[in-house]
Structure formats: structure tokens, C-alpha cells
Design an enzyme around this catalytic site. Structure first.
Site, PDB file in Angstrom:
ATOM      1  N   CYS A  74       0.811  -1.223   0.000  1.00  0.00           N
ATOM      2  CA  CYS A  74       0.000   0.000   0.000  1.00  0.00           C
ATOM      3  C   CYS A  74       0.850   1.282   0.000  1.00  0.00           C
ATOM      4  CB  CYS A  74      -0.961  -0.008   1.181  1.00  0.00           C
ATOM      5  SG  CYS A  74      -0.175  -0.555   2.704  1.00  0.00           S
ATOM      6  N   HIS A  83      -3.177   6.224   4.696  1.00  0.00           N
ATOM      7  CA  HIS A  83      -1.744   6.409   4.921  1.00  0.00           C
ATOM      8  C   HIS A  83      -1.309   7.793   4.433  1.00  0.00           C
ATOM      9  CE1 HIS A  83      -1.422   2.321   5.989  1.00  0.00           C
ATOM     10  NE2 HIS A  83      -0.719   1.834   4.979  1.00  0.00           N
TER      11      HIS A  83
END
Ligand code: A2P
Length: 335
Positions: free
Chosen positions: A130, A243
Site C-alpha cells: 500500500c 496512509h
């Protein structure tokens, strides 16, 4: 009539699996049958797709008969055990785990960066980590302007990267701290509520943890450049599902802030959020549930003449995982 496909999701009940179901529906992927698979713990459970209630089956070697696309997000050991069975049954596997990412026979694809790699497979295509996906969606437009030679990146990673139980742990610990109770630790080795810690994956002799090594080697594989130097510091923070990354790059030639902003504003999968007057820059709460990677704080690197600094945020469960996997399936359908 246009073609439809039988799709299986291994790990359908997990944080990423649930987003895969939603993403297939939201993007109107041409699904004929959707087969949902998880562990025996989920037996008897039903999940909803396009208004239909679908039973969750137990992932096994014979789960993939008649399946065209098998999306895996049930952990690396399940991918290693069951993905070959899916391929033997005739499915193309899109694997969200790290199990096959560095296998030279397996393409590692971010559709905005290296879509051309998607067709060169033997049945398995890997979804990158990710943090790598979010970073490279932000950097690819700049890399096209002038090759990036070096990346220094610090991450602020949400609980979702460690799965549904980790997200629950952040919420539960937050309540425990607010009620002056001792925190209960299970998914994470350290308290995550009101705290942050260096990513807890294994550190090797290089001094870098596994998450950091993924950023180094996956970046080189996706950009087809083994000379690119990457220095990551990965940190888990008490954010639920998006994130953030502070990124500094060094390029062949100097790219001005204006040039960078202009190319990023037109880039696929990117939204520029860069308003110094209002002090408004990418934030996890604003990208949560959205597809694009937000990029801002675009500024000169004061320490290097060819350097540029920026800040990026992306929804870890979507662009960092489920959306990227479904986009890979879309590329395959289109090709
Ligand atoms: P289950 O919900 O039945 O445990 P997350 O990353 O959010 O923790 O999700 C992990 C996913 O992988 C879940 O869907 C989980 O199913 C699935 N999973 C975990 N272990 C196994 C296993 N041994 N066999 C099949 N699926 C598994």
C-alpha cells in the site's frame, strides 16, 4: 451482450475484502457470479453485493472452479497455498499479499504507473504494498518529467494496513485510554491509541524493516530501474484507514514547484490539495473513502538543487489495496 466474469474474493470478510466487494459494485465491474471465501470462522455468514445476499464459503483448493478472476487478500500464507490451485482451475489471480511480488515471473502493477506490465503473467499478478502504491501514484508524473534518482520517504501508516482487527484495536484502545483503563494489546505489539511506533515488521541486518524493504525493492521493480535509491522510514500512527507519506525526491534536472503542481493536477489518480494560504494540505480524514491520492506541500528541497518535497495521502484500503486490485482486473478485461 457484453462479457461478464466469475469473480472470487479470498479473504472477503477482511478489511480489504469488504472494500473489494464494494469497489466491484461501485465501478460496475462486469461480474456474473461473485464467490466469497474466508476461513471456517466465517462459515454461515452472508455479505451483500448489488443488493443480493451471498453466503461466505470456506477457502479451499477446490474453491475456484469456473472462476475467471480470483482476488486474494487473506494473508501471504493463504496466497502461497491456494493461488496455484486457482491458477490450475483457470483463474487469473490478483494477489494483495507480498507472497509473489518479487517473483520475476509475476508482474507488480500500479495501473497509473506500469499498466503495460499487466499482460505479461503466468496466471498471477501482484498488487504492490500500500505505501509503495500511494507513493508511486504521486511520483510517476514527476518521474516522467525527469527521472527520479533518489527518494527519501517517511510514512504515517494507518491501522487498516494491519487488518480489520487492528482497526478495532485502535478504536477499543482509544475508549480504554479515555476511560483511564489499561489498554488491551493484541493485533499490535505496542499501544496504538495516542501513540505511534516504528513499523513492527522484521528488521534485518540492513537495519531496515520488511515494510521499508518492500518500498525499496517494489519501487525498483515497478519503475524498471534497479539504480533508484530509496531511503524509507515506516511508522504506524493512530489513524484508522488512510496512509500519509512525506516524500523528498532528487531528479535528473530541477523541476520547479509550478511545473510539478501543473503535471500533478493533470495526472490520473491524483488530486492536488495544496493551499498554503488556508493551510489546507492532504489529510487522512479527507481521503478516507476516496479513490485518488491527494498530493500537496509541494516545495523546493532546500538541501539539494534538484530536489523537491511533497506530502501525499491515500486511502490504504482503496488505492492501497482493493481499488488497485480491481483496476488491474479492469486492465485485463480491456486487454
Ligand atoms: P475470517 O474473517 O474468516 O478470519 P484482515 O486482513 O482484515 O485481518 O482479513 C483477513 C481475511 O483473511 C479475512 O477475510 C479472514 O477470514 C481471511 N483469512 C484469515 N485466515 C484464513 C484462513 N486460514 N483461511 C481462509 N481465510 C482466512
Amino acid at each position: 451482450m457484453s462479457k461478464t466474469y466469475n469473480v472470487a474474493i479470498a479473504g472477503a470478510t477482511g478489511a480489504v475484502g469488504q472494500e473489494m466487494i464494494r469497489t466491484l459494485e461501485k465501478r460496475a465491474f462486469p461480474v456474473a457470479e461473485l464467490r466469497l471465501l474466508a476461513s471456517s470462522r466465517s462459515a454461515g455468514r452472508f455479505m451483500t453485493f448489488r443488493g443480493e445476499s451471498i453466503p461466505v464459503g470456506v477457502l479451499d483448493h477446490d474453491s475456484f472452479e469456473g472462476i475467471d478472476f480470483a482476488l486474494f487478500s487473506a494473508g501471504g500464507s493463504r496466497s502461497l497455498e491456494y493461488a496455484p490451485a486457482a491458477v490450475r482451475a483457470g483463474a487469473i489471480v490478483i494477489d494483495n499479499s507480498s507472497a509473489y511480488r518479487m517473483d520475476p515471473a509475476v508482474p507488480l502493477v500500479v495501473p497509473e504507473v506500469n499498466p503495460e506490465d499487466v499482460t505479461d503473467h503466468d496466471g498471477i499478478i501482484a498488487n504492490p504494498n500500500c505505501t509503495t502504491i500511494i507513493m508511486l501514484v504521486a511520483l510517476q508524473p514527476l518521474h516522467q518529467l525527469s527521472p527520479i534518482r533518489r527518494i527519501i520517504v517517511s510514512t504515517y501508516q494507518s491501522a487498516s494496513g494491519a487488518g480489520a482487527q487492528a482497526m478495532e484495536e485502535l478504536q477499543n484502545q482509544t475508549e480504554e485510554v479515555l476511560q483511564n483503563q489499561a489498554v488491551t494489546k493484541s493485533a499490535f505489539p505496542h499501544q496504538i491509541a495516542f501513540n505511534l511506533f516504528s513499523h513492527n515488521s522484521t528488521i534485518d541486518d540492513s537495519g531496515y524493516c520488511e515494510e521499508e524493504r518492500k518500498m525499496v525493492y517494489e519501487t525498483r521493480k515497478i519503475l524498471h530501474d534497479d539504480t533508484i535509491r530509496v531511503c524509507p522510514t515506516t511508522v504506524r500512527v493512530p489513524v484508522l484507514r488512510a496512509h500519509s507519506e512525506a516524500i523528498v525526491i532528487e531528479q535528473d534536472r530541477k523541476i520547479s514547484v509550478e511545473e510539478a503542481r501543473a503535471v500533478l493536477a493533470k495526472a490520473p489518480g491524483v488530486v492536488v490539495v495544496d493551499d498554503p494560504v488556508a493551510n489546507h494540505f492532504p489529510m487522512p480524514v479527507e481521503v478516507t473513502g476516496t479513490d485518488d491520492v491527494a498530493v500537496g506541500r509541494i516545495r523546493d528541497d532546500l538541501s539539494h538543487e534538484n530536489g523537491l518535497a511533497l506530502f501525499a495521502c491515500g486511502d490504504q484500503l482503496l488505492k492501497g489495496a482493493a481499488l488497485n486490485a480491481v483496476q488491474i482486473a479492469e486492465l485485463l478485461v480491456a486487454s
